[in-house]
Design an enzyme around this catalytic site. Structure first.
Site, short mmCIF file in Angstrom:
data_model
loop_
_atom_site.label_atom_id
_atom_site.label_comp_id
_atom_site.label_asym_id
_atom_site.label_seq_id
_atom_site.Cartn_x
_atom_site.Cartn_y
_atom_site.Cartn_z
N ASN A 10 0.87 -1.17 0.00
CA ASN A 10 0.00 0.00 0.00
C ASN A 10 0.91 1.22 0.00
OD1 ASN A 10 -1.80 2.03 0.40
ND2 ASN A 10 -2.51 1.36 2.42
N LYS A 12 0.15 4.19 -0.28
CA LYS A 12 -0.49 5.38 0.32
C LYS A 12 -0.24 6.60 -0.59
CE LYS A 12 -0.27 3.16 4.78
NZ LYS A 12 -0.19 3.26 6.24
N HIS A 97 -9.57 1.41 4.78
CA HIS A 97 -8.30 1.57 5.50
C HIS A 97 -8.52 2.49 6.71
CE1 HIS A 97 -4.18 2.65 6.45
NE2 HIS A 97 -3.83 1.56 5.81
N GLU A 99 -6.88 4.85 7.78
CA GLU A 99 -6.69 6.28 7.47
C GLU A 99 -7.93 6.86 6.79
OE1 GLU A 99 -2.97 5.62 5.46
OE2 GLU A 99 -2.10 5.05 7.40
N GLU A 169 -5.56 -4.82 10.35
CA GLU A 169 -4.50 -3.83 10.63
C GLU A 169 -4.80 -3.12 11.94
OE1 GLU A 169 -2.39 -2.58 6.78
OE2 GLU A 169 -4.16 -1.31 6.92
N GLY A 175 2.40 2.29 10.82
CA GLY A 175 3.35 3.39 10.69
C GLY A 175 4.04 3.76 11.98
N SER A 215 3.38 -2.19 10.36
CA SER A 215 4.83 -2.27 10.59
C SER A 215 5.43 -3.63 10.21
CB SER A 215 5.18 -1.90 12.04
OG SER A 215 4.77 -0.57 12.31
P1 13P Z 1 2.95 0.40 7.74
O1 13P Z 1 3.42 -0.87 7.12
O2 13P Z 1 3.70 1.62 7.30
O3 13P Z 1 2.81 0.26 9.23
O4 13P Z 1 1.44 0.62 7.19
C1 13P Z 1 0.55 -0.42 7.26
C2 13P Z 1 -0.64 -0.05 6.47
O5 13P Z 1 -1.40 0.81 6.85
C3 13P Z 1 -0.85 -0.77 5.19
O6 13P Z 1 -2.12 -0.49 4.70
#
Ligand code: 13P
Length: 255
Positions: A10, A12, A97, A99, A169, A175, A215
């Site tokens: 992803n 982002k 997601h 976010e 997740e 993150g 992560s």
């Molecule tokens: P990270 O791998 O940066 O923690 O992000 C995970 C994520 O949100 C994947 O959609």
């Protein structure tokens, strides 16, 4: 029940179309033949056409969008429809997601409409669920995940579940560099599968692929993928480097 792992990047709001050329030149040369893992690249809307052009002939790699409107077309400024994604050659759509949920106010009802619209257009949803740290520590883990699954999958049939991937997740692991331990991730994903069993029955629950995200990096991918209920990853930060993402995919191939 053996489930083919699915490992998705992803990106982002990272990776411009030009940067995708450099990234995919490296990454696609590593994976030019089909492997025993489904590999997916999740690019921003503007990067999708260039990524589709580069990935097109590659038999091992599929393409994902990171969001989609549930509306078919019309006066929805700034939105992107299923038909548009289809036209570009998108295979999967990442939906719900955390976010999108926390920063853009998406709730299970709207995510449910997007899941239906994605399937109706012949694409496959990667449906994200996950709890905050406050919810986990407050003893609400199971109720939060259950209501996210019930709400986002309302009206979905057992047959349609064959085209849906779930991404667990935990918000506190996204993150942050804090990964769920393999025991935490396994235990929670087994619970997610038990909820799917209650809704759709044991055949569907046993066949549904559940990714872990939060992560994930080359150093922890192998121990996570070896857990019985972890069927792949949704990777953010560590997938921004093609070699690091290739190592994570390699853990899935070996696992
Ligand atoms: P990270 O791998 O940066 O923690 O992000 C995970 C994520 O949100 C994947 O959609």
């Amino acid at each position: 029940m053996s489930r083919k792992p699915i490992i998705a990047a992803n990106w982002k709001m990272n990776v411009t179309p030009s940067e995708a050329v450099t990234y995919l030149d490296t990454f696609l040369s590593t994976f030019s033949q089909p492997v025993n893992v489904d590999i997916v690249i999740g690019a921003s809307f503007v990067t999708l056409p260039k990524a589709a052009e580069l990935i097109g002939p590659n038999p091992a790699v599929d393409l994902a969008a990171q969001n989609m409107s549930h509306e078919a077309n019309g006066a929805f400024t700034g939105e992107t429809s299923a038909a548009m994604l289809n036209d570009v050659g998108v295979d999967y759509v990442i939906l719900g997601h955390s976010e999108r949920r926390s920063l853009y106010g998406e709730d299970d009802a709207v995510i449910n409409k997007k899941v239906h619209a994605t399937l109706a257009a012949g694409m496959k949803p990667i449906l994200c669920i996950g709890e905050s740290l406050e919810e986990r520590e407050g003893g609400q883990l199971e109720s939060v995940l259950t209501s996210q699954l019930e709400g986002s999958l309302a009206g979905i049939s057992a047959d349609q579940m064959a085209d849906i991937v779930i991404a667990y997740e935990p918000v506190w692991a996204i993150g942050t560099g804090v990964t769920a331990s393999k025991e935490q991730a396994q235990e929670t994903q087994a619970f997610v599968r038990s909820v799917l069993e209650k809704i759709f029955g044991s055949d569907v629950a046993g066949a549904t692929r559940i990714q872990y995200g939060g992560s994930v990096k080359p150093g922890n991918a192998e121990e996570l993928i070896n857990q019985p209920d972890i069927d792949g990853f949704l990777v953010g930060g560590a997938a921004l480097d093609p070699n690091s993402f290739a190592e994570i995919v390699g853990a899935g191939i070996g696992g």
